[in-house]
Design a protein around this motif. Structure first.
Motif, PDB file in Angstrom:
ATOM      1  N   UNK A 127      26.970 -32.322 -32.538  1.00  0.00           N
ATOM      2  CA  UNK A 127      26.310 -33.240 -31.604  1.00  0.00           C
ATOM      3  C   UNK A 127      27.296 -34.205 -30.954  1.00  0.00           C
ATOM      4  N   UNK A 128      28.371 -34.549 -31.662  1.00  0.00           N
ATOM      5  CA  UNK A 128      29.376 -35.414 -31.044  1.00  0.00           C
ATOM      6  C   UNK A 128      30.038 -34.713 -29.867  1.00  0.00           C
ATOM      7  N   UNK A 129      30.314 -33.418 -30.013  1.00  0.00           N
ATOM      8  CA  UNK A 129      30.902 -32.676 -28.905  1.00  0.00           C
ATOM      9  C   UNK A 129      29.905 -32.545 -27.757  1.00  0.00           C
ATOM     10  N   UNK A 130      28.642 -32.319 -28.092  1.00  0.00           N
ATOM     11  CA  UNK A 130      27.610 -32.242 -27.055  1.00  0.00           C
ATOM     12  C   UNK A 130      27.500 -33.576 -26.320  1.00  0.00           C
ATOM     13  N   UNK A 131      27.465 -34.687 -27.075  1.00  0.00           N
ATOM     14  CA  UNK A 131      27.338 -36.007 -26.440  1.00  0.00           C
ATOM     15  C   UNK A 131      28.556 -36.307 -25.575  1.00  0.00           C
ATOM     16  N   UNK A 132      29.730 -35.918 -26.051  1.00  0.00           N
ATOM     17  CA  UNK A 132      30.952 -36.126 -25.284  1.00  0.00           C
ATOM     18  C   UNK A 132      30.920 -35.326 -23.985  1.00  0.00           C
TER      19      UNK A 132
ATOM     20  N   UNK B  69      27.234 -41.629 -28.389  1.00  0.00           N
ATOM     21  CA  UNK B  69      26.845 -40.920 -29.607  1.00  0.00           C
ATOM     22  C   UNK B  69      25.552 -41.469 -30.207  1.00  0.00           C
ATOM     23  N   UNK B  70      25.406 -42.795 -30.258  1.00  0.00           N
ATOM     24  CA  UNK B  70      24.187 -43.390 -30.805  1.00  0.00           C
ATOM     25  C   UNK B  70      22.969 -42.972 -29.991  1.00  0.00           C
ATOM     26  N   UNK B  71      23.108 -42.988 -28.687  1.00  0.00           N
ATOM     27  CA  UNK B  71      21.996 -42.587 -27.826  1.00  0.00           C
ATOM     28  C   UNK B  71      21.674 -41.112 -28.017  1.00  0.00           C
ATOM     29  N   UNK B  72      22.713 -40.290 -28.138  1.00  0.00           N
ATOM     30  CA  UNK B  72      22.487 -38.855 -28.350  1.00  0.00           C
ATOM     31  C   UNK B  72      21.755 -38.610 -29.664  1.00  0.00           C
TER      32      UNK B  72
ATOM     33  N   UNK C 205      25.495 -42.858 -38.610  1.00  0.00           N
ATOM     34  CA  UNK C 205      25.171 -41.803 -39.568  1.00  0.00           C
ATOM     35  C   UNK C 205      24.185 -40.832 -38.914  1.00  0.00           C
ATOM     36  N   UNK C 206      24.057 -39.661 -39.532  1.00  0.00           N
ATOM     37  CA  UNK C 206      23.052 -38.709 -39.068  1.00  0.00           C
ATOM     38  C   UNK C 206      23.425 -37.933 -37.828  1.00  0.00           C
TER      39      UNK C 206
ATOM     40  N   UNK D 103      37.843 -31.977 -29.467  1.00  0.00           N
ATOM     41  CA  UNK D 103      37.070 -33.185 -29.239  1.00  0.00           C
ATOM     42  C   UNK D 103      36.620 -33.820 -30.540  1.00  0.00           C
ATOM     43  N   UNK D 104      36.207 -32.999 -31.520  1.00  0.00           N
ATOM     44  CA  UNK D 104      35.701 -33.566 -32.772  1.00  0.00           C
ATOM     45  C   UNK D 104      36.062 -32.682 -33.953  1.00  0.00           C
TER      46      UNK D 104
END
Length: 549
Positions: A502-507, A513-516, A496-497, A345-346
């Motif tokens: 976290x990208x995998x968690x948000x996915x 991603x921005x909201x996460x 950024x940040x 995923x990432x």
């Protein structure tokens, strides 16, 4: 003769969802001990509940109020007033005091467990900053009550600071650097009187006022590693959604790169060592079944492309329905379509800089900018979320070279960018050749580095000064350069940040991603226990293997 031991993970108050992941290092050590007939238990204090303990409700309410005020200022483009800054400083002091009150309670829990199992030794995993300072205080309390129990320490802080730790504290009987899976079994023999310290590799210890360091030894073959243990009887923090079930897999160690800022080759060797791909997927399948999860990360800092290809093919063959993240390569042309099909995923890419001059002079990445562009765009084209990790400013960065980095990121548009200040790690090439790169160290640099804590409540410009300058630039000047780059990226719509975790968690949770990123920042800044608990519960439920087909 078997020993009884406790393995402790304390890293202060968790600051992000990914800091709630189970600790694969301690799970590996537990596997080694159990395989050799010893008994151990993991006491992991990086849990959801420790947040509630360290940030009481009345403090949480005040943190929520100042967070909302701060967001209004940032959104409007205004400046923090003096009263707001003073309020933040006061809240930070209250938070530090609240955290410190938990340390004796944590020590008492460990002492009670040690008495209950008649522990022969207690092992701490040492992290930097808050984790190190807190672990020392906890160990001091334990030692005052159980002076006969040996206290061991390992982990990233030891790898970084080695003998210097003994200049700050002598509370630890043994420090372990490098790989610990074989070493911990020898230490178990030592505490029973069946081994002498000078026969054990990878350790640092004091004797008659002198500090001794034994030679480094690395595992020649990762296939001899015992499986990590996450059984709830051994690792009780796994129970009750105290941890986010995002599991790290040790698929490879070692790095053939010689990046000037990094100590990985010194720790794990400068050649790749791998587990057989079938054994890796066997382990993923086993842990997926035992922990009822479908989310993993390959933990190797430089996974060999051929190994990742073989893992991908095997995952596709077995149709396990898992999702995973890992580090990407900027120097190799990987089959990203294959990785995507296998559940990747990432990927996080160590880009470091977009300037060829800086890559050559400061990083020694042995990579061309065109290769970086090809890797990021290829990854994104296949539908894998690409994270670019940047060091800014690098020692010799100028406005021109930072503009080159900005231009590269605007051109490639990674899904996220993480920006790190140029950290000075003892034993890295930067440190050993500090004059070449313009590092000017304060007299107390080593101790301040060991104790340095990032104050997440405060604006970066109010963080403690770094104990060094770079080519005459103070830490505030360095921080401003990093913030300026981040601001420019955000203006161009580049997030950024947020990293690959976290990208995998948000996915997985189907949260943008921005909201996460914003949810993660808010709930950990404010200590919003209920939201954090609900996020962990939701993630663990959504990613159960049964839900993934």
């Amino acid at each position: 003769m078997p020993t009884n031991s406790i393995l402790v993970n304390f890293n202060g108050c968790p600051s992000s969802l990914d800091s709630l992941m189970p600790d694969n290092g301690l799970a590996n050590l537990a596997g080694s001990l159990l395989e050799s007939g010893h008994h151990t238990i993991i006491m992991d204090f990086c849990t959801v509940n420790i947040i509630r303990r360290m940030i009481p409700e009345e403090l949480q309410i005040d943190l929520e109020e100042i967070y909302n005020e701060s967001i209004k200022v940032l959104v409007s483009g205004g400046q923090f007033t003096k009263s707001m800054l003073d309020h933040l400083v006061a809240l930070d002091k209250r938070l530090e005091q609240s955290k410190s009150l938990e340390l004796p309670k944590i020590a008492e829990e460990i002492i009670n467990q040690a008495l209950n199992i008649d522990a022969d030794f207690i092992g701490f995993k040492l992290w930097t900053g808050e984790g190190f300072e807190g672990s020392v205080k906890i160990a001091e309390i334990i030692k005052s009550r159980l002076p006969e129990v040996k206290i061991i320490a390992g982990g990233p802080h030891v790898d970084w600071f080695m003998k210097n730790i003994f200049n700050y504290t002598d509370i630890f009987d043994i420090l372990v650097y490098g790989e610990g899976e074989e070493v911990i079994k020898l230490i178990a023999n030592y505490v029973k009187g069946n081994q002498s310290l000078d026969e054990i590799p990878n350790i640092i210890y004091k004797k008659n006022g002198n500090i001794y360091k034994t030679p480094k030894q690395i595992l020649p073959d990762l296939n001899i590693l015992a499986d990590p243990i996450y059984d709830e009887k051994i690792y009780p923090a796994i129970v009750g959604d105290q941890k986010i079930k995002f599991i790290m897999i040790d698929e490879s160690r070692g790095c053939p790169n010689q990046c000037y800022f990094c100590i990985h080759p010194q720790k794990s060797g400068n050649r790749w060592r791998i587990r057989d791909y079938e054994r890796i997927v066997d382990l993923i399948e086993k842990l997926s079944r035992e922990l009822n999860t479908s989310i993993f990360r390959l933990s190797g800092s430089n996974t060999p492309p051929d190994l990742r290809r073989d893992i991908s093919n095997e995952l596709i063959k077995r149709n396990l329905g898992i999702s995973y993240a890992g580090f990407g390569h900027v120097r190799s042309d990987e089959d990203y379509d294959l990785l995507k099909l296998s559940g990747c995923v990432s990927l996080a890419f160590g880009v470091e800089s977009g300037s060829q001059k800086i890559l050559d002079q400061d990083i020694n990445k042995r990579v061309k900018v065109d290769q970086i562009i090809r890797a990021l765009t290829g990854c994104k084209r296949a539908g894998i979320l690409a994270v670019a990790s940047i060091i800014a400013p690098c020692p010799h960065d100028t406005e021109e070279t930072l503009k080159e980095t900005l231009d590269l990121l605007i051109q490639t548009r990674p899904d996220a960018v993480t920006i790190q200040l140029p950290g000075l790690t003892p034993n890295a090439f930067w440190y050993e050749h500090k004059e070449q790169f313009g590092f000017e160290l304060d007299a107390d640099c080593m101790e301040r580095s060991m104790l340095y804590k990032i104050k997440l409540l405060l604006p970066p410009m109010m963080w403690e000064k770094l104990p060094y300058k770079i080519n005459g630039k103070s830490s505030h000047e360095l921080t401003k350069m990093a913030q300026d780059l981040s601001s420019e990226l955000e203006k161009h719509g580049i997030l950024t940040g947020i990293g690959d975790f976290l990208l995998l968690i948000s996915n997985s949770m189907k949260i943008p991603a921005l909201e996460m990123r914003n949810i993660n920042r808010r709930m950990f800044f404010t200590g919003d226990f209920n939201t954090i608990q609900n996020m962990v519960l939701s993630f663990n439920d959504l990613t159960k293997r049964l839900n993934r087909g």
